[in-house]
Write an enzyme that holds these catalytic residues in place. Structure first.
Site, PDB file in Angstrom:
ATOM      1  N   GLY A 159     -31.945  21.535 -70.820  1.00 15.16           N
ATOM      2  CA  GLY A 159     -32.052  20.509 -69.788  1.00 15.16           C
ATOM      3  C   GLY A 159     -31.440  20.999 -68.488  1.00 15.16           C
ATOM      4  O   GLY A 159     -31.481  22.196 -68.165  1.00 15.16           O
ATOM      5  N   THR A 160     -30.843  20.089 -67.761  1.00 16.93           N
ATOM      6  CA  THR A 160     -30.275  20.428 -66.445  1.00 16.93           C
ATOM      7  C   THR A 160     -29.257  21.551 -66.541  1.00 16.93           C
ATOM      8  O   THR A 160     -29.326  22.549 -65.813  1.00 16.93           O
ATOM      9  CB  THR A 160     -29.625  19.183 -65.821  1.00 16.93           C
ATOM     10  OG1 THR A 160     -30.619  18.167 -65.659  1.00 16.93           O
ATOM     11  CG2 THR A 160     -29.017  19.517 -64.472  1.00 16.93           C
ATOM     12  N   LYS A 179     -18.556  16.151 -74.066  1.00 13.06           N
ATOM     13  CA  LYS A 179     -17.290  15.395 -74.087  1.00 13.06           C
ATOM     14  C   LYS A 179     -17.264  14.331 -75.180  1.00 13.06           C
ATOM     15  O   LYS A 179     -16.236  14.101 -75.811  1.00 13.06           O
ATOM     16  CB  LYS A 179     -16.985  14.764 -72.733  1.00 13.06           C
ATOM     17  CG  LYS A 179     -18.049  13.801 -72.187  1.00 13.06           C
ATOM     18  CD  LYS A 179     -19.039  14.485 -71.312  1.00 13.06           C
ATOM     19  CE  LYS A 179     -20.022  13.539 -70.666  1.00 13.06           C
ATOM     20  NZ  LYS A 179     -21.034  14.281 -69.880  1.00 13.06           N
ATOM     21  N   VAL A 230     -15.481  18.461 -68.979  1.00  8.81           N
ATOM     22  CA  VAL A 230     -14.632  17.604 -68.145  1.00  8.81           C
ATOM     23  C   VAL A 230     -14.725  18.046 -66.697  1.00  8.81           C
ATOM     24  O   VAL A 230     -14.410  19.186 -66.364  1.00  8.81           O
ATOM     25  CB  VAL A 230     -13.158  17.654 -68.609  1.00  8.81           C
ATOM     26  CG1 VAL A 230     -12.305  16.730 -67.745  1.00  8.81           C
ATOM     27  CG2 VAL A 230     -13.029  17.270 -70.071  1.00  8.81           C
ATOM     28  N   GLY A 248     -17.130  18.777 -64.611  1.00  8.18           N
ATOM     29  CA  GLY A 248     -18.124  19.726 -64.121  1.00  8.18           C
ATOM     30  C   GLY A 248     -17.557  21.083 -63.778  1.00  8.18           C
ATOM     31  O   GLY A 248     -16.988  21.777 -64.621  1.00  8.18           O
ATOM     32  N   GLY A 264     -31.324   9.883 -58.461  1.00  3.31           N
ATOM     33  CA  GLY A 264     -31.106  10.697 -59.646  1.00  3.31           C
ATOM     34  C   GLY A 264     -29.650  10.851 -60.043  1.00  3.31           C
ATOM     35  O   GLY A 264     -29.326  11.634 -60.943  1.00  3.31           O
ATOM     36  N   ASP A 298     -18.026   7.266 -70.277  1.00  3.84           N
ATOM     37  CA  ASP A 298     -18.073   8.700 -69.971  1.00  3.84           C
ATOM     38  C   ASP A 298     -16.719   9.176 -69.451  1.00  3.84           C
ATOM     39  O   ASP A 298     -16.195  10.211 -69.901  1.00  3.84           O
ATOM     40  CB  ASP A 298     -19.160   8.973 -68.941  1.00  3.84           C
ATOM     41  CG  ASP A 298     -19.193  10.422 -68.486  1.00  3.84           C
ATOM     42  OD1 ASP A 298     -19.703  11.265 -69.234  1.00  3.84           O
ATOM     43  OD2 ASP A 298     -18.692  10.697 -67.381  1.00  3.84           O
ATOM     44  N   LYS A 309     -13.780  11.916 -71.241  1.00  5.20           N
ATOM     45  CA  LYS A 309     -13.138  13.031 -70.542  1.00  5.20           C
ATOM     46  C   LYS A 309     -11.624  12.852 -70.479  1.00  5.20           C
ATOM     47  O   LYS A 309     -10.856  13.809 -70.652  1.00  5.20           O
ATOM     48  CB  LYS A 309     -13.724  13.158 -69.139  1.00  5.20           C
ATOM     49  CG  LYS A 309     -15.216  13.466 -69.133  1.00  5.20           C
ATOM     50  CD  LYS A 309     -15.821  13.302 -67.749  1.00  5.20           C
ATOM     51  CE  LYS A 309     -17.326  13.535 -67.766  1.00  5.20           C
ATOM     52  NZ  LYS A 309     -17.953  13.260 -66.459  1.00  5.20           N
ATOM     53  N   GLY A 345     -24.075  18.258 -62.407  1.00  5.52           N
ATOM     54  CA  GLY A 345     -25.151  19.025 -61.781  1.00  5.52           C
ATOM     55  C   GLY A 345     -25.316  20.379 -62.441  1.00  5.52           C
ATOM     56  O   GLY A 345     -24.402  20.911 -63.090  1.00  5.52           O
TER      57      GLY A 345
END
Length: 434
Positions: free
Chosen positions: A13-14, A108, A135, A137, A190, A204, A208, A305
């Site tokens: 995926g991303t 996470k 955690v 990014g 997005g 979320d 973390k 990202g």
């Protein structure tokens, strides 16, 4: 140069796509840094025919529909788990560790719920289980807590750990938009999922925070004991009043060591303008760490990202390529202490209270009497507008108070006939300076 390090990547995926692009762009640089060629030899993804914009970057990597089967591939040295969720991801990680293969994960939720058991598996196998990308990014806060600050006793960690919620609150502050409109904008851009619950309800960020608390305090954190509130009830009116009072509203995770146990919670807070974290806006994350020898450390950057998260994944891969192996939470599993997580009702701190009341004589006196009875001291009171017989907002800022007393006061105030809707309470957090 020694033998190559062969990666099996579960999930394209991303983040998985970002990792493929990063490795394609910097393979030579990484080989110089590690003395080993890092290459992807296997991948697991649902549809091998899907155009992911990766061109020929995957070369001759073998494709697997089953991540567990990929983890068992004898030509895979290291498994990178980027699937998300718990069921398939857990099975893939266990399959790798049981075969003595190190694992890098960005998951996470998996580690917040199963981290101790997986750490024990990794230690038994004598391999690394790394999670920098799980955690904040691209911010290297895991490495900072586990290595850079190892010589400190950590006293507190505060973090803006969810970019979606932070973007929504920033948008509300800048434009005066409602929560619903700011969420719709985040979805259009997005930044928010079609179902944004994990983000806007604080789950979320709590995943973390639980990991950071385990790292910071060498403790086993029962995720179910973490107090979690999201941002759905934060209104444009609250944000306007916060600005008038000199505050910003942020969704902040707090983990503090106290004499009564660990204070671990996620909820909206008011923090003073100019204090740490108050300027962390948009999709950025920020983490403040207090240690006994370093005083205050501040980390800020993109919390999600393709690029930032892939960068964090690669940092973990490089450590493994160099032979670095540290316990998941900084100390061996047997040394982790069972944490006593304090109930949020034990919190001591100031609060913001917003009420919608009928504009008539005696209403404020009734409210003040309840606060007096519950030992809640008022620092300031604001009333804006005049509408005899109709509803007007009243804002009260308290001095420090035990939350249990505040909860009793709110219940009694909410039951008054002159109070038109459930009271809104937002905690005021003092994030101390160095």
């Amino acid at each position: 140069m020694t033998d190559s390090l062969r990666l099996g990547v579960a999930g394209l995926g991303t983040v998985g796509g970002g990792l493929v692009r990063l490795l394609a762009a910097h393979a030579d640089r990484l080989a110089l840094r590690t003395g080993r060629r890092i290459e992807i030899t296997a991948v697991s993804a649902r549809d091998p025919a899907k155009d992911r914009g990766l061109g020929n970057a995957l070369g001759g990597a073998r494709w697997y529909a089953d991540a567990v089967e990929m983890a068992a591939d004898e030509n895979v040295d290291l498994v990178v788990e980027l699937i998300g969720g718990e069921t398939v991801a857990k099975a893939a990680v266990e399959a790798a560790l049981s075969r003595g293969k190190p694992v890098v994960t960005a998951n996470k939720a998996l580690l917040a719920h199963h981290g101790v058991a997986l750490a024990a598996m990794a230690e038994k196998a004598g391999v690394a289980l790394n999670f920098e990308a799980a955690v904040a990014g691209g911010i290297p806060v895991v490495k900072a807590l586990r290595e850079g600050l190892a010589g400190n006793r950590i006293e507190a960690v505060y973090g803006i750990l969810n970019g979606t919620s932070n973007y929504i609150l920033t948008s509300m502050a800048e434009s005066g938009a409602s929560f619903e409109d700011a969420l719709a904008e985040a979805q259009k851009l997005g930044y928010a999922e079609a179902d944004p619950s994990f983000d806007v309800d604080g789950v979320d960020a709590a995943h973390k925070l639980a990991l950071l608390a385990s790292l910071a305090f060498g403790a086993k954190i029962d995720f179910d004991a973490v107090h979690i509130e999201g941002i759905r009830r934060v209104s444009a009116l609250d944000i306007a009043f916060a600005r008038e009072l000199g505050f910003r509203i942020k969704l902040v995770g707090t983990a503090r060591s106290t004499g009564e146990g660990l204070d671990v919670r996620v909820h909206p807070v008011m923090i003073a303008e100019g204090s740490p974290l108050s300027h962390v806006d948009g999709v950025f994350n920020g983490v403040v760490v207090h240690g006994d020898f370093v005083d205050r450390m501040m980390f800020e950057g993109r919390g999600a990202g393709a690029g930032p998260t892939a960068s964090a994944v690669m940092a973990d891969i490089v450590d493994i390529a160099l032979g670095v192996r540290l316990p998941l939470f900084g100390v061996p599993v047997e040394a982790l202490s069972p944490a006593r997580v304090m109930p949020v009702t034990a919190r001591q701190g100031a609060c913001y209270l917003r009420l919608s009341v009928v504009d008539r004589p005696g209403v404020i006196a009734d409210i003040a009497a309840i606060l007096r009875d519950e030992q809640v001291s008022i620092e300031s009171l604001l009333q804006r507008g005049r509408a005899p017989g109709e509803g007007v907002p009243v804002v009260i800022v308290t001095h420090e108070v035990q939350e249990a007393a505040m909860a009793r006061a709110m219940a009694r105030i909410g039951a008054l006939a002159s109070v038109l809707e459930a009271p809104t309470m937002i905690r005021i957090e003092q994030i101390k300076r160095a």
